[in-house]
Design an enzyme around this catalytic site. Structure first.
Site, PDB file in Angstrom:
ATOM      1  NE  ARG A 107      35.689  -8.217  82.715  1.00 11.19           N
ATOM      2  CZ  ARG A 107      36.464  -9.294  82.873  1.00 11.19           C
ATOM      3  NH1 ARG A 107      37.349  -9.613  81.939  1.00 11.19           N
ATOM      4  NH2 ARG A 107      36.333 -10.052  83.940  1.00 11.19           N
ATOM      5  CG  HIS A 134      36.695  -9.181  89.117  1.00  5.42           C
ATOM      6  ND1 HIS A 134      35.433  -9.344  88.566  1.00  5.42           N
ATOM      7  CD2 HIS A 134      37.503 -10.079  88.476  1.00  5.42           C
ATOM      8  CE1 HIS A 134      35.485 -10.297  87.641  1.00  5.42           C
ATOM      9  NE2 HIS A 134      36.714 -10.754  87.563  1.00  5.42           N
ATOM     10  CD  GLN A 137      37.744 -14.525  90.071  1.00  9.03           C
ATOM     11  OE1 GLN A 137      37.571 -14.398  88.870  1.00  9.03           O
ATOM     12  NE2 GLN A 137      37.909 -15.708  90.636  1.00  9.03           N
ATOM     13  CG  ASP A 225      44.950 -10.664  89.496  1.00  4.06           C
ATOM     14  OD1 ASP A 225      44.960 -11.366  88.455  1.00  4.06           O
ATOM     15  OD2 ASP A 225      44.277  -9.613  89.591  1.00  4.06           O
ATOM     16  CB  CYS A 266      40.844 -14.071  89.456  1.00  4.39           C
ATOM     17  SG  CYS A 266      42.000 -12.911  88.699  1.00  4.39           S
ATOM     18  NE  ARG A 294      33.657 -14.910  88.023  1.00  2.00           N
ATOM     19  CZ  ARG A 294      34.231 -14.119  87.105  1.00  2.00           C
ATOM     20  NH1 ARG A 294      35.502 -14.278  86.807  1.00  2.00           N
ATOM     21  NH2 ARG A 294      33.555 -13.130  86.531  1.00  2.00           N
TER      22      ARG A 294
END
Ligand code: CP
Ligand code: NVA
Length: 308
Positions: A107, A134, A137, A225, A266, A294
């Protein structure tokens, strides 16, 4: 060896088989304690490095647990504590880590770091979020939608808010999984132009709508988000909030979507900002299934990367 860098650069058929595998693996361990090993141990003898240059709860824990359930071991590394954060090149870091571990999840901020890592590693590299995308996700999100409502192909997905990294991977998924996508947000926060052009050129039904009420009309899935991502300057907070306030997902907005529409986020969420608690905790919300998935989706991603 397969890197998992983005959804638009991974074969459609591979993505579909990862989602199906994730479903099967989830079903196979239903009701078991989280720490109990899977029947299959495809990662036995494998060491996985999890590198974080930004904070994380879900990505960190779900990758760590997923590797262990499949019989592997992990080491969680903070970019700041590594020489990577003190001037060693990404290329050298990738070459060194490849001598110790069998797979790297990173990340980071700039996606160039991810790509340089992948170009120089001799083991698979997984994108655990960059400023730009991402993908892990969205694999979990596609899996979650399909668990609740069946195939996502042809469905109307509406994004409310900032055209950010999570939106970008959702757009890639629209192309790969064949759903329609509406971006609903202010012009100042429009999505990445190259990604939009690429999706349209690939025949994806993607549109921009400024009016949130028109945006949710006919929606099968509404996604929100945070209004301020980890890579956004804190000084932009007030300006961003002012631009995005009209796009808050609340009960009235959800009522304007299809009656069986789902809500996704998310996480981490900022309650009463981009979404109200009544929606997050309401009957249309599947946010904690997303978080759980996830784990399952990434287990399938890791198996694909390693070919095990
Ligand atoms: N959704 C997500 O990636 O969460 P974390 O930042 O907690 O990993
Ligand atoms: N857009 C958010 C997602 C966090 C998982 C961020 O980049 O901070």
């Amino acid at each position: 060896m397969n890197h998992f860098l983005d959804l638009h650069t991974t074969e459609k058929t591979a993505l579909r088989s990862m989602i199906d595998k994730a479903r099967a693996m989830k079903d196979a361990r239903a009701g078991r304690p989280k720490g109990e090993a899977d029947d299959e141990q495809p990662l036995a003898g494998h060491m996985v490095a999890l590198i974080f240059e930004k904070p994380s709860t879900r990505t960190r824990v779900s990758f760590d647990v997923g590797v262990r359930q499949m019989g592997g071991q992990t080491m969680v590394l903070s970019g700041q504590d590594m020489q990577l954060g003190h001037g060693e090149t990404i290329a050298d870091t990738a070459r060194v880590l490849s001598r110790y571990v069998d797979m790297i999840m990173i990340r980071t901020f700039d996606e160039a770091v991810l790509h340089e890592m992948a170009a120089n590693a001799s083991v698979p590299v997984i994108n655990g979020l960059t400023d730009r995308t991402h993908p892990c996700q969205i694999m979990a999100d596609v899996m979650t939608y399909e668990e609740h409502r069946g195939s996502i192909a042809g469905k109307n997905v509406v994004w409310m808010g900032d055209g950010n990294n999570v939106y970008a991977s959702l757009l890639h998924a629209a192309t790969q999984f064949g759903f329609n996508l509406t971006f609903c947000g202010p012009q100042q926060l429009d999505p990445d132009r190259d990604f939009m052009d690429e999706a349209r050129a690939a025949g994806t039904n993607v549109r921009i709508e400024r009016d949130p009420w028109k945006g949710v009309d006919g929606a099968d899935l509404v996604v929100a988000d945070t209004w301020v991502s980890m890579h956004d300057a804190q000084s932009s907070r007030e300006r961003r909030h002012n631009m995005l306030r009209a796009y808050q997902v609340n009960d009235r907005l959800m009522q304007a979507a299809n009656p069986d529409a789902l809500f996704m986020h998310c996480l981490p969420a900022h309650r009463e900002e981009e979404v109200t608690s009544s929606v997050m905790d309401g009957p249309q919300s599947v946010i904690f299934d997303e978080a759980e998935n996830r784990l399952h989706a990434q287990k399938a991603v890791m198996r694909w990367c390693l070919g095990v």
